[in-house]
Design an enzyme around this catalytic site. Sequence first.
Site, mmCIF file in Angstrom:
data_model
loop_
_atom_site.group_PDB
_atom_site.id
_atom_site.type_symbol
_atom_site.label_atom_id
_atom_site.label_comp_id
_atom_site.label_asym_id
_atom_site.label_seq_id
_atom_site.Cartn_x
_atom_site.Cartn_y
_atom_site.Cartn_z
ATOM 1 N N SER A 1 10.799 4.970 -9.348
ATOM 2 C CA SER A 1 11.939 4.600 -8.489
ATOM 3 C C SER A 1 12.799 3.577 -9.196
ATOM 4 O O SER A 1 12.297 2.779 -9.999
ATOM 5 C CB SER A 1 11.429 3.995 -7.178
ATOM 6 O OG SER A 1 12.501 3.438 -6.459
ATOM 7 N N TYR B 1 6.714 -2.973 -3.099
ATOM 8 C CA TYR B 1 6.861 -1.566 -3.497
ATOM 9 C C TYR B 1 7.387 -1.475 -4.934
ATOM 10 O O TYR B 1 6.858 -0.723 -5.759
ATOM 11 C CB TYR B 1 7.847 -0.896 -2.531
ATOM 12 C CG TYR B 1 8.294 0.483 -2.931
ATOM 13 C CD1 TYR B 1 7.461 1.586 -2.759
ATOM 14 C CD2 TYR B 1 9.581 0.699 -3.466
ATOM 15 C CE1 TYR B 1 7.887 2.864 -3.119
ATOM 16 C CE2 TYR B 1 10.004 1.972 -3.820
ATOM 17 C CZ TYR B 1 9.159 3.045 -3.650
ATOM 18 O OH TYR B 1 9.581 4.305 -4.003
#
Length: 249
Positions: free
Chosen positions: A139, A152
């Site tokens: 990501s 995250y």
Amino acid sequence: MPPQSLLLLGGTSAIGLATARRLIARRTRTVWLAGRPSPELDAAAASLRALGAGVRVVPFDALDTDVHAERLGRVFAEGDVDLVLLAFGVLGDQARDESDPAAAVRVAQTNYTGGVSAALVCAGALQAQGHGSLVVLSSVAGERGRRADFIYGSSKAGLDVFAQGLGDALHGTGVHVMVVRPGAVRAARTAGRPEPAPLSTTPEAVAGAIELGLRRRSETVWVPAPLRLVASALRHVPRPLHRRLPVAP
Ligand SMILES: NC(=O)c1ccc[n+]([C@@H]2O[C@H](COP(=O)([O-])OP(=O)(O)OC[C@H]3O[C@@H](n4cnc5c(N)ncnc54)[C@H](OP(=O)(O)O)[C@@H]3O)[C@@H](O)[C@H]2O)c1
């Protein structure tokens, strides 16, 4: 050549299923969905069968690393796998998880430790069969620490670096590792919804980028592609300025 067989780790992932649908429309005939047993997983399998693929489900929990070798080994024992797509992951709830270390650990263990374990098991099997691709969904959040999602983001940063190194380790073996870094992914647009945020993307667009990256044997894919330049510029923004930016993608 498009893969004939796909192992999707994270069998209900929106991106994973969009990719599976796209590949089935090309020539993928066998799909393994690895995931936590649920009605959603069964429905995902049924939806791909309806497109003409032979679909089998294998129980897989990223947190249960002790059984990864046995569970995923079963898949490879049934025949060659041309593409492994590592698409499981949890976003967590940054605000809550900051005050709940056990919850933060679950995010880290799912995304990072679980990824390391599953990727190594699959990489070993791909190497043994002598060909295949391992695609790892990272990501843009792993590119730089951000106030809004650093639990995250750090798990994705770890996974991303791991997958880069694994790709180098497997270079020349016939096994290809590709890291995919999407920006924010939104569901397909519905009439009446506001305009999407700039540089956001959709599961279908990520699927298209994965297919193109496989064809080119790319090592890194950004989705959308211009995100690479934006992330590269943001990497050099001094921290006092970076933390005041309203949107770090
Ligand atoms: N969506 C975004 O904005 C975005 C942006 C950049 C990168 N990504 C990354 O891209 C990947 C796919 O994203 P997505 O939007 O397709 O995700 P998604 O639709 O939210 O699906 C997440 C998948 O992870 C699985 N999962 C979660 N915990 C698990 C565990 N302990 N064991 C096994 N499977 C587990 C879920 O399975 P269950 O059905 O069992 O919950 C589900 O299949 C993820 O790694 C995500 O971090 C997403």
